[in-house]
Motif scaffolding. Structure first.
Motif, PDB file in Angstrom:
ATOM      1  N   ILE A 165       0.848  -1.203   0.000  1.00 10.20           N
ATOM      2  CA  ILE A 165       0.000   0.000   0.000  1.00 10.20           C
ATOM      3  C   ILE A 165       0.880   1.249   0.000  1.00 10.20           C
ATOM      4  CG2 ILE A 165      -1.589   1.384   1.410  1.00 10.20           C
ATOM      5  CD1 ILE A 165      -2.920  -1.232   2.245  1.00 10.20           C
ATOM      6  N   ILE A 166       1.896   1.253   0.852  1.00 19.22           N
ATOM      7  CA  ILE A 166       2.807   2.406   0.907  1.00 19.22           C
ATOM      8  C   ILE A 166       3.512   2.590  -0.429  1.00 19.22           C
ATOM      9  CG2 ILE A 166       4.906   3.305   1.975  1.00 19.22           C
ATOM     10  CD1 ILE A 166       4.059   1.917   4.555  1.00 19.22           C
ATOM     11  N   GLN A 167       3.999   1.497  -0.999  1.00 23.49           N
ATOM     12  CA  GLN A 167       4.695   1.593  -2.273  1.00 23.49           C
ATOM     13  C   GLN A 167       3.784   2.108  -3.377  1.00 23.49           C
ATOM     14  OE1 GLN A 167       7.788   1.759  -1.846  1.00 23.49           O
ATOM     15  NE2 GLN A 167       8.636  -0.053  -2.869  1.00 23.49           N
ATOM     16  N   ILE A 193      -5.265   1.095   6.081  1.00 18.87           N
ATOM     17  CA  ILE A 193      -4.977   2.529   6.059  1.00 18.87           C
ATOM     18  C   ILE A 193      -4.994   3.082   7.480  1.00 18.87           C
ATOM     19  CG2 ILE A 193      -5.852   4.796   5.374  1.00 18.87           C
ATOM     20  CD1 ILE A 193      -4.559   3.376   3.063  1.00 18.87           C
ATOM     21  N   ALA A 194      -5.989   2.668   8.252  1.00 16.99           N
ATOM     22  CA  ALA A 194      -6.085   3.130   9.643  1.00 16.99           C
ATOM     23  C   ALA A 194      -4.869   2.680  10.451  1.00 16.99           C
ATOM     24  CB  ALA A 194      -7.375   2.617  10.275  1.00 16.99           C
ATOM     25  N   THR A 195      -4.426   1.449  10.200  1.00 17.75           N
ATOM     26  CA  THR A 195      -3.252   0.935  10.905  1.00 17.75           C
ATOM     27  C   THR A 195      -2.012   1.741  10.556  1.00 17.75           C
ATOM     28  OG1 THR A 195      -4.138  -1.313  11.018  1.00 17.75           O
ATOM     29  CG2 THR A 195      -1.739  -1.076  11.183  1.00 17.75           C
ATOM     30  N   ARG A 251       1.898   6.409  12.273  1.00 22.71           N
ATOM     31  CA  ARG A 251       2.459   7.700  11.879  1.00 22.71           C
ATOM     32  C   ARG A 251       2.967   7.725  10.431  1.00 22.71           C
ATOM     33  NH1 ARG A 251       2.703  10.911  16.289  1.00 22.71           N
ATOM     34  NH2 ARG A 251       2.698   9.892  18.334  1.00 22.71           N
ATOM     35  N   VAL A 252       2.438   6.851   9.592  1.00 25.29           N
ATOM     36  CA  VAL A 252       2.701   6.970   8.162  1.00 25.29           C
ATOM     37  C   VAL A 252       1.787   8.079   7.641  1.00 25.29           C
ATOM     38  CG1 VAL A 252       2.642   5.820   5.919  1.00 25.29           C
ATOM     39  CG2 VAL A 252       3.322   4.537   7.966  1.00 25.29           C
ATOM     40  N   PRO A 253       2.311   9.140   7.020  1.00 27.77           N
ATOM     41  CA  PRO A 253       1.508  10.316   6.667  1.00 27.77           C
ATOM     42  C   PRO A 253       0.623  10.104   5.429  1.00 27.77           C
ATOM     43  CG  PRO A 253       3.754  10.620   5.932  1.00 27.77           C
ATOM     44  CD  PRO A 253       3.745   9.337   6.708  1.00 27.77           C
ATOM     45  N   ILE A 254      -0.412   9.270   5.607  1.00 35.11           N
ATOM     46  CA  ILE A 254      -1.389   9.040   4.550  1.00 35.11           C
ATOM     47  C   ILE A 254      -2.581   9.959   4.798  1.00 35.11           C
ATOM     48  CG2 ILE A 254      -2.995   7.365   3.544  1.00 35.11           C
ATOM     49  CD1 ILE A 254      -0.986   5.177   4.241  1.00 35.11           C
ATOM     50  N   GLU A 255      -2.993  10.681   3.760  1.00 36.42           N
ATOM     51  CA  GLU A 255      -4.109  11.606   3.869  1.00 36.42           C
ATOM     52  C   GLU A 255      -5.192  11.221   2.866  1.00 36.42           C
ATOM     53  OE1 GLU A 255      -2.258  15.319   3.073  1.00 36.42           O
ATOM     54  OE2 GLU A 255      -1.296  15.467   5.039  1.00 36.42           O
TER      55      GLU A 255
END
Length: 225
Positions: A10-12, A41-43, A48-52
């Protein structure tokens, strides 16, 4: 797919996406339900992964975020563990020691949950049948290839004929049953392949060859085919 691998993916995906990515798109890509993506996404946000973003609108990863340097998927860990053990087949003590060092360094940086998979994988790699070289130091040979240094060697062919040669070491080819040195032979004025276990004695010379290694390698590989 393990959840840890899915979080990584997901991050990638968000890192390289030019626009917001919806949960539906992520779910299709990762072959899971949308509700699993919302939980992931919530996890990540809780870590503190800056997903908006928001459901229905899509998600973006804030610029500047970098992944920790050692996040591996299960398949990547398996590849490293198996690959390092396959190096033992090569009968190259320097490479074997380096492979073990790589495993040890990676293991110290991995979380406990992944460390055992790296150091004690449920895989077995055969010893192979490559003969151990006696008359040549493979670490010195690899250094000679890097430094473009000529090599003097006494070589015995399959028929037992011995010759003294000066060669330009270009590359090494590792097979399951043999290791070959690819070189330009000054004696034959041509490219030759030498099985390293048939080298009876060798010395790396101070003299360097000036030819472009990339050109030599291309021409040698053409002969190898």
């Amino acid at each position: 797919m393990r959840r840890a691998d899915r979080l990584f993916d997901i991050i990638q995906t968000l890192r390289v996406a030019p626009r917001p990515v919806t949960a539906r798109k992520l779910a299709e890509r990762l072959e899971v339900a949308e509700r699993a993506i919302y939980r992931d996404i919530a996890t990540l946000q809780a870590r503190r992964v800056p997903i908006e973003g928001a459901a229905g609108l899509g998600y973006v990863l804030r610029r500047g975020f970098e992944l920790p340097p050692l996040m591996f998927t299960a398949d990547e860990i398996d590849a490293i563990a198996v690959g390092a053990r396959m190096v033992r087949r090569l009968r190259d003590p320097g490479l074997a020691q380096a492979a073990e060092s790589v495993l040890a360094k990676l293991a110290t940086a991995l979380p406990d949950s992944l460390r055992r998979d790296m150091m004690e994988p449920p895989f077995w790699v055969s010893e192979g049948s490559t003969a151990e070289p006696r008359g040549i130091d493979l670490a010195a040979l690899r250094a000679a290839i890097r430094d473009r240094r000529k090599l003097h060697m006494t070589y015995e062919d399959a028929a037992g004929r011995r010759t003294d040669r000066v060669v330009w070491p270009i590359a090494m080819a590792y097979y399951v049953d043999a290791t070959l040195l690819g070189a330009w032979c000054e004696k034959r004025k041509d490219y030759r392949h030498f099985r390293v276990e048939r080298v009876l004695a060798s010395t790396v010379l101070e003299e360097r060859f000036e030819a472009d290694p990339a050109v030599l390698q291309r021409e040698w590989l053409a002969r190898l085919d």
